[in-house]
Scaffold this motif. Structure first.
Motif, PDB file in Angstrom:
ATOM      1  N   LEU A 134      39.238  42.038  44.364  1.00  4.52           N
ATOM      2  CA  LEU A 134      39.811  41.173  43.329  1.00  4.52           C
ATOM      3  C   LEU A 134      39.989  39.750  43.839  1.00  4.52           C
ATOM      4  O   LEU A 134      39.714  38.785  43.120  1.00  4.52           O
ATOM      5  CB  LEU A 134      41.154  41.728  42.847  1.00  4.52           C
ATOM      6  CG  LEU A 134      41.076  42.906  41.883  1.00  4.52           C
ATOM      7  CD1 LEU A 134      42.448  43.530  41.692  1.00  4.52           C
ATOM      8  CD2 LEU A 134      40.494  42.481  40.543  1.00  4.52           C
ATOM      9  N   GLY A 135      40.430  39.615  45.079  1.00  2.89           N
ATOM     10  CA  GLY A 135      40.599  38.280  45.653  1.00  2.89           C
ATOM     11  C   GLY A 135      39.298  37.511  45.704  1.00  2.89           C
ATOM     12  O   GLY A 135      39.252  36.317  45.371  1.00  2.89           O
ATOM     13  N   GLN A 136      38.229  38.192  46.097  1.00  2.00           N
ATOM     14  CA  GLN A 136      36.919  37.539  46.164  1.00  2.00           C
ATOM     15  C   GLN A 136      36.455  37.110  44.773  1.00  2.00           C
ATOM     16  O   GLN A 136      35.982  35.997  44.577  1.00  2.00           O
ATOM     17  CB  GLN A 136      35.894  38.493  46.791  1.00  2.00           C
ATOM     18  CG  GLN A 136      34.535  37.883  47.003  1.00  2.00           C
ATOM     19  CD  GLN A 136      34.547  36.830  48.098  1.00  2.00           C
ATOM     20  OE1 GLN A 136      34.982  37.094  49.213  1.00  2.00           O
ATOM     21  NE2 GLN A 136      34.086  35.656  47.784  1.00  2.00           N
ATOM     22  N   ALA A 151      46.553  33.620  34.987  1.00  6.89           N
ATOM     23  CA  ALA A 151      46.680  34.964  34.406  1.00  6.89           C
ATOM     24  C   ALA A 151      45.349  35.418  33.810  1.00  6.89           C
ATOM     25  O   ALA A 151      44.959  36.583  33.944  1.00  6.89           O
ATOM     26  CB  ALA A 151      47.771  34.991  33.342  1.00  6.89           C
ATOM     27  N   ASP A 152      44.646  34.497  33.142  1.00  4.93           N
ATOM     28  CA  ASP A 152      43.336  34.826  32.571  1.00  4.93           C
ATOM     29  C   ASP A 152      42.320  35.105  33.677  1.00  4.93           C
ATOM     30  O   ASP A 152      41.486  36.006  33.552  1.00  4.93           O
ATOM     31  CB  ASP A 152      42.838  33.686  31.680  1.00  4.93           C
ATOM     32  CG  ASP A 152      43.712  33.489  30.449  1.00  4.93           C
ATOM     33  OD1 ASP A 152      44.367  34.463  30.020  1.00  4.93           O
ATOM     34  OD2 ASP A 152      43.737  32.356  29.927  1.00  4.93           O
ATOM     35  N   ARG A 153      42.390  34.321  34.757  1.00  6.60           N
ATOM     36  CA  ARG A 153      41.479  34.516  35.883  1.00  6.60           C
ATOM     37  C   ARG A 153      41.701  35.893  36.508  1.00  6.60           C
ATOM     38  O   ARG A 153      40.754  36.617  36.806  1.00  6.60           O
ATOM     39  CB  ARG A 153      41.690  33.403  36.912  1.00  6.60           C
ATOM     40  CG  ARG A 153      40.678  33.440  38.039  1.00  6.60           C
ATOM     41  CD  ARG A 153      40.711  32.193  38.893  1.00  6.60           C
ATOM     42  NE  ARG A 153      42.010  31.960  39.496  1.00  6.60           N
ATOM     43  CZ  ARG A 153      42.749  30.876  39.314  1.00  6.60           C
ATOM     44  NH1 ARG A 153      42.337  29.896  38.545  1.00  6.60           N
ATOM     45  NH2 ARG A 153      43.918  30.749  39.927  1.00  6.60           N
ATOM     46  N   ALA A 154      42.968  36.285  36.687  1.00  9.13           N
ATOM     47  CA  ALA A 154      43.286  37.589  37.272  1.00  9.13           C
ATOM     48  C   ALA A 154      42.786  38.718  36.371  1.00  9.13           C
ATOM     49  O   ALA A 154      42.208  39.693  36.852  1.00  9.13           O
ATOM     50  CB  ALA A 154      44.791  37.719  37.506  1.00  9.13           C
ATOM     51  N   ARG A 155      43.012  38.578  35.051  1.00 12.15           N
ATOM     52  CA  ARG A 155      42.559  39.600  34.108  1.00 12.15           C
ATOM     53  C   ARG A 155      41.032  39.710  34.112  1.00 12.15           C
ATOM     54  O   ARG A 155      40.470  40.807  34.148  1.00 12.15           O
ATOM     55  CB  ARG A 155      43.053  39.273  32.696  1.00 12.15           C
ATOM     56  CG  ARG A 155      42.712  40.347  31.661  1.00 12.15           C
ATOM     57  CD  ARG A 155      43.163  39.998  30.235  1.00 12.15           C
ATOM     58  NE  ARG A 155      44.470  39.353  30.193  1.00 12.15           N
ATOM     59  CZ  ARG A 155      44.648  38.042  29.993  1.00 12.15           C
ATOM     60  NH1 ARG A 155      43.623  37.238  29.834  1.00 12.15           N
ATOM     61  NH2 ARG A 155      45.869  37.538  29.953  1.00 12.15           N
ATOM     62  N   SER A 156      40.364  38.567  34.083  1.00  7.70           N
ATOM     63  CA  SER A 156      38.893  38.568  34.073  1.00  7.70           C
ATOM     64  C   SER A 156      38.335  39.167  35.362  1.00  7.70           C
ATOM     65  O   SER A 156      37.321  39.883  35.328  1.00  7.70           O
ATOM     66  CB  SER A 156      38.369  37.141  33.877  1.00  7.70           C
ATOM     67  OG  SER A 156      38.765  36.653  32.615  1.00  7.70           O
ATOM     68  N   VAL A 161      35.523  43.644  38.089  1.00  4.24           N
ATOM     69  CA  VAL A 161      35.540  44.708  39.104  1.00  4.24           C
ATOM     70  C   VAL A 161      35.385  46.073  38.443  1.00  4.24           C
ATOM     71  O   VAL A 161      34.642  46.935  38.927  1.00  4.24           O
ATOM     72  CB  VAL A 161      36.829  44.629  39.957  1.00  4.24           C
ATOM     73  CG1 VAL A 161      37.002  45.880  40.811  1.00  4.24           C
ATOM     74  CG2 VAL A 161      36.804  43.386  40.834  1.00  4.24           C
ATOM     75  N   ARG A 162      36.071  46.276  37.311  1.00  7.63           N
ATOM     76  CA  ARG A 162      35.956  47.562  36.606  1.00  7.63           C
ATOM     77  C   ARG A 162      34.532  47.797  36.099  1.00  7.63           C
ATOM     78  O   ARG A 162      34.032  48.926  36.137  1.00  7.63           O
ATOM     79  CB  ARG A 162      36.941  47.623  35.428  1.00  7.63           C
ATOM     80  CG  ARG A 162      38.359  47.848  35.848  1.00  7.63           C
ATOM     81  CD  ARG A 162      38.496  49.208  36.501  1.00  7.63           C
ATOM     82  NE  ARG A 162      39.892  49.486  36.768  1.00  7.63           N
ATOM     83  CZ  ARG A 162      40.378  50.691  36.913  1.00  7.63           C
ATOM     84  NH1 ARG A 162      39.600  51.736  36.824  1.00  7.63           N
ATOM     85  NH2 ARG A 162      41.640  50.862  37.173  1.00  7.63           N
ATOM     86  N   ILE A 163      33.905  46.755  35.588  1.00 10.79           N
ATOM     87  CA  ILE A 163      32.509  46.894  35.146  1.00 10.79           C
ATOM     88  C   ILE A 163      31.646  47.338  36.322  1.00 10.79           C
ATOM     89  O   ILE A 163      30.840  48.269  36.213  1.00 10.79           O
ATOM     90  CB  ILE A 163      31.979  45.567  34.546  1.00 10.79           C
ATOM     91  CG1 ILE A 163      32.661  45.262  33.216  1.00 10.79           C
ATOM     92  CG2 ILE A 163      30.454  45.624  34.370  1.00 10.79           C
ATOM     93  CD1 ILE A 163      32.398  43.854  32.692  1.00 10.79           C
TER      94      ILE A 163
END
Length: 199
Positions: A134-136, A151-156, A161-163
């Protein structure tokens, strides 16, 4: 003498982790017992317990090793690259290809951590891996879409990552001749999402 004993212990731990990765890949985390891991490592269960108190501790140590290996793969992929100026296709190649290669070379990783239905017992062990990935991804999004709110960046980043996690089993299970097409599809999906964000 002490250094030799320490080196022997480190080598034995590495052998146990290799055996665990194989056992987890073949049997799955739930069915891979410490007895199965010990047998694959060519040691008694009692010897395994000298190094690890149980299966979860083995999984945590394996997670630590995977984090270090993934960090090396990312460092090799990015180096001093300017991800903000990079063409989207090149960016996807540099992100996806080392991660796919890592998953192909480490089937135990896929069996443990690259699955959306991760067992709750592994949640803690997977935290360093999730945080590293996630950090990368967040860093890449920050460079390419600087106007994206944190917050949007973290969600995206979580979505990307999930994809990747959801499609990784399709890619790694594909026959060799089909795998490039599966990787291309993965990059297409990730690229479409990134483009929708302005990246």
């Amino acid at each position: 003498m002490e250094r030799r004993r320490q080196a022997r212990g480190e080598r034995r731990m590495a052998e146990i982790l290799d055996a665990a990765a194989d056992a987890f890949a073949e049997l799955g985390y739930e069915k891979a017992s410490t007895n199965a891991i010990a047998a694959r490592a060519g040691i008694s269960p009692g010897s395994l317990y000298q190094f690890f108190p149980g299966k979860e501790a083995v999984a945590r140590a394996l997670a630590d090793r995977f984090v270090a290996d993934m960090a090396s793969a990312h460092a090799a992929a990015f180096g001093e690259a300017d991800v903000a100026a990079m063409d989207l296709g090149e960016l996807l190649d540099r992100v996806v290809d080392p991660l796919v290669a890592f998953n192909l070379a480490n089937p135990g990783f896929k069996a443990l951590f690259a699955r959306p239905d991760m067992p709750s017992a592994l949640a803690e062990s997977s935290q360093p891996i999730q945080a590293a990935m996630l950090g990368q991804v967040e860093a890449i999004l920050g460079a390419r879409v600087p106007g994206l709110a944190p917050a949007d960046r973290a969600r995206s980043a979580r979505v990307l990552v999930r994809i990747f996690q959801a499609m990784t089993p399709l890619v790694t299970a594909a026959p060799d001749e089909e795998r490039p097409a599966e990787i291309a599809e993965l990059k297409k999906v990730l690229g479409g999402y990134l483009t929708s964000l302005g990246g």
